[in-house]
Design a protein around this motif. Structure first.
Motif, PDB file in Angstrom:
ATOM      1  N   LYS A 167       0.812  -1.215   0.000  1.00 23.29           N
ATOM      2  CA  LYS A 167       0.000   0.000   0.000  1.00 23.29           C
ATOM      3  C   LYS A 167       0.849   1.270   0.000  1.00 23.29           C
ATOM      4  O   LYS A 167       0.312   2.377  -0.119  1.00 23.29           O
ATOM      5  N   LEU A 168       2.146   1.108   0.123  1.00 20.79           N
ATOM      6  CA  LEU A 168       3.042   2.264   0.210  1.00 20.79           C
ATOM      7  C   LEU A 168       3.439   2.766  -1.173  1.00 20.79           C
ATOM      8  O   LEU A 168       3.577   1.992  -2.120  1.00 20.79           O
ATOM      9  N   GLY A 169       3.595   4.081  -1.286  1.00 18.73           N
ATOM     10  CA  GLY A 169       3.976   4.672  -2.554  1.00 18.73           C
ATOM     11  C   GLY A 169       2.848   4.713  -3.555  1.00 18.73           C
ATOM     12  O   GLY A 169       3.070   4.837  -4.758  1.00 18.73           O
ATOM     13  N   ARG A 170       1.621   4.619  -3.062  1.00 16.63           N
ATOM     14  CA  ARG A 170       0.450   4.653  -3.931  1.00 16.63           C
ATOM     15  C   ARG A 170      -0.497   5.747  -3.457  1.00 16.63           C
ATOM     16  O   ARG A 170      -0.438   6.191  -2.321  1.00 16.63           O
ATOM     17  N   ALA A 171      -1.397   6.166  -4.329  1.00 15.29           N
ATOM     18  CA  ALA A 171      -2.416   7.158  -3.977  1.00 15.29           C
ATOM     19  C   ALA A 171      -3.774   6.651  -4.425  1.00 15.29           C
ATOM     20  O   ALA A 171      -3.877   5.840  -5.341  1.00 15.29           O
TER      21      ALA A 171
ATOM     22  N   LYS B 203       9.238  -5.305   4.186  1.00 11.75           N
ATOM     23  CA  LYS B 203       9.417  -5.074   2.755  1.00 11.75           C
ATOM     24  C   LYS B 203       9.134  -3.625   2.349  1.00 11.75           C
ATOM     25  O   LYS B 203       9.162  -3.295   1.166  1.00 11.75           O
ATOM     26  N   ALA B 204       8.860  -2.781   3.317  1.00 19.29           N
ATOM     27  CA  ALA B 204       8.580  -1.374   3.014  1.00 19.29           C
ATOM     28  C   ALA B 204       9.801  -0.737   2.356  1.00 19.29           C
ATOM     29  O   ALA B 204      10.925  -0.877   2.846  1.00 19.29           O
ATOM     30  N   PRO B 205       9.626  -0.034   1.222  1.00 16.37           N
ATOM     31  CA  PRO B 205      10.764   0.575   0.532  1.00 16.37           C
ATOM     32  C   PRO B 205      11.393   1.688   1.360  1.00 16.37           C
ATOM     33  O   PRO B 205      10.687   2.461   2.027  1.00 16.37           O
ATOM     34  N   GLU B 206      12.698   1.773   1.313  1.00 11.08           N
ATOM     35  CA  GLU B 206      13.419   2.778   2.088  1.00 11.08           C
ATOM     36  C   GLU B 206      12.996   4.181   1.692  1.00 11.08           C
ATOM     37  O   GLU B 206      12.971   5.096   2.530  1.00 11.08           O
ATOM     38  N   GLU B 207      12.643   4.367   0.427  1.00 15.85           N
ATOM     39  CA  GLU B 207      12.205   5.688  -0.036  1.00 15.85           C
ATOM     40  C   GLU B 207      10.977   6.161   0.744  1.00 15.85           C
ATOM     41  O   GLU B 207      10.898   7.324   1.153  1.00 15.85           O
TER      42      GLU B 207
ATOM     43  N   HIS C  96       8.590  13.743   7.248  1.00 17.51           N
ATOM     44  CA  HIS C  96       7.324  14.340   7.678  1.00 17.51           C
ATOM     45  C   HIS C  96       7.093  14.188   9.175  1.00 17.51           C
ATOM     46  O   HIS C  96       6.011  14.505   9.677  1.00 17.51           O
ATOM     47  N   GLY C  97       8.098  13.692   9.893  1.00 18.66           N
ATOM     48  CA  GLY C  97       7.968  13.556  11.338  1.00 18.66           C
ATOM     49  C   GLY C  97       7.010  12.476  11.771  1.00 18.66           C
ATOM     50  O   GLY C  97       6.386  12.574  12.836  1.00 18.66           O
ATOM     51  N   VAL C  98       6.891  11.425  10.957  1.00 18.50           N
ATOM     52  CA  VAL C  98       5.959  10.341  11.250  1.00 18.50           C
ATOM     53  C   VAL C  98       6.691   9.242  12.014  1.00 18.50           C
ATOM     54  O   VAL C  98       7.742   8.766  11.580  1.00 18.50           O
ATOM     55  N   ARG C  99       6.134   8.833  13.140  1.00 16.70           N
ATOM     56  CA  ARG C  99       6.720   7.731  13.896  1.00 16.70           C
ATOM     57  C   ARG C  99       6.243   6.415  13.303  1.00 16.70           C
ATOM     58  O   ARG C  99       5.049   6.237  13.045  1.00 16.70           O
ATOM     59  N   TYR C 100       7.160   5.500  13.052  1.00 17.25           N
ATOM     60  CA  TYR C 100       6.771   4.222  12.479  1.00 17.25           C
ATOM     61  C   TYR C 100       7.559   3.088  13.113  1.00 17.25           C
ATOM     62  O   TYR C 100       8.656   3.273  13.650  1.00 17.25           O
ATOM     63  N   ASP C 101       6.969   1.885  13.068  1.00 20.20           N
ATOM     64  CA  ASP C 101       7.626   0.650  13.501  1.00 20.20           C
ATOM     65  C   ASP C 101       7.585  -0.336  12.353  1.00 20.20           C
ATOM     66  O   ASP C 101       6.643  -0.348  11.549  1.00 20.20           O
ATOM     67  N   ILE C 102       8.606  -1.184  12.289  1.00 13.53           N
ATOM     68  CA  ILE C 102       8.674  -2.238  11.279  1.00 13.53           C
ATOM     69  C   ILE C 102       8.346  -3.574  11.948  1.00 13.53           C
ATOM     70  O   ILE C 102       8.982  -3.954  12.921  1.00 13.53           O
ATOM     71  N   ALA C 103       7.329  -4.234  11.442  1.00 13.73           N
ATOM     72  CA  ALA C 103       6.937  -5.548  11.998  1.00 13.73           C
ATOM     73  C   ALA C 103       7.815  -6.626  11.381  1.00 13.73           C
ATOM     74  O   ALA C 103       8.081  -6.590  10.184  1.00 13.73           O
TER      75      ALA C 103
END
Length: 262
Positions: free
Chosen positions: A220-224, A243-247, A255-262
């Motif tokens: 779902k990442l990198g899509r609109a 598998k989330a892309p580094e970009e 953007h100051g978004v806090r995220y975790d990688i499962a």
């Protein structure tokens, strides 16, 4: 996306889900390419494409297929239940660790948060769960220790959930400790969804929660999508998979978004 010729992958229903995902990601693709990708005959691919076209997911043209502008695949719950199962389970395990006994937890109508609900079936402890997703309602209705609040509204069979003004009004009367939500697309520091009815309900859920967590697998990442749901910074946490892309991750950091990688 890669295909294998394992028995599980060769099942028509699962193959059709993967075909739909591939077409949505690439816009259009030839039938020959799909046949090679899934190690099946051209005749088999055409049968799959005929079924997907019947369901309104893709549009066939001479020699190939393209995605329908409506992106029915992203709305149809029967497809979503079969897509990215391993990634959704990983996200759910990460999310489950945030839930403490005594909390009031809201789950949206996504198949991603449904995996969180599955993890509450055993030893959930005293917990209040609020949802508009019929599948989650049925799943948790008999679970000991779970006080279940079902959000009403107009029933949408495609989503297997309740939406509309009554649902929004029911949400606005509540205040919960934690919201788990998902969406169909993330890019440029924003979450998007293709349907306005879903957007209105999810926005109400965000407002009703003290803390909100967005769960999105890498597909779902990198899509609109058509409608902008909310800036990612409105969520206290974004959980995605390895598998989330580094970009995209870099974009979140910017953007100051806090995220975790499962």
């Amino acid at each position: 996306m890669s295909a294998t010729d394992s028995p599980e992958r060769s099942r028509p229903a699962q193959r059709q889900v993967e075909i739909a995902e591939h077409v949505l990601q690439h816009g259009s693709v030839s039938a020959t390419e799909l046949a090679e990708m899934f190690h099946v005959s051209l005749m088999t691919i055409h049968r799959d494409l005929d079924e997907l076209e019947r369901q309104g997911v893709v549009r066939k043209f001479r020699g190939g297929v393209s995605a329908q502008p409506s992106s029915v695949f992203e709305s149809n719950v029967s497809f979503r239940l079969r897509a990215a199962r391993e990634e959704k389970l990983a996200l759910a395990r990460q999310a489950r660790a945030l839930i403490e006994p005594g909390m009031a937890v809201m789950l949206d109508d996504s198949t991603t948060t449904l995996e969180v609900a599955r993890l509450l079936e055993d030893d959930a402890g005293p917990l209040t769960v609020i949802t508009n997703f019929l599948e989650t309602i049925k799943l948790l209705s008999g679970v000991r220790g779970v006080r279940l609040l079902a959000l009403g509204g107009e029933y949408y069979p495609t989503h297997d959930s309740f939406l509309g003004v009554p649902c929004v009004e029911a949400i606005e009367a509540l205040r919960v400790d934690l919201l788990f939500a998902s969406t169909s697309a993330v890019s440029g520091g924003y979450a998007y969804h293709q349907e306005q009815e879903i957007v209105l309900v999810k926005r109400a859920m965000i407002r009703a929660a003290q803390r909100s967590v967005l769960m999105v697998d890498h597909t779902k990442l990198g899509r609109a999508a058509l409608h902008r749901l909310a800036p990612l910074r409105e969520f206290d946490l974004v959980i995605t998979d390895a598998k989330a892309p580094e970009e995209t991750l870099s974009e979140m950091r910017e953007h100051g978004v806090r995220y975790d990688i499962a």
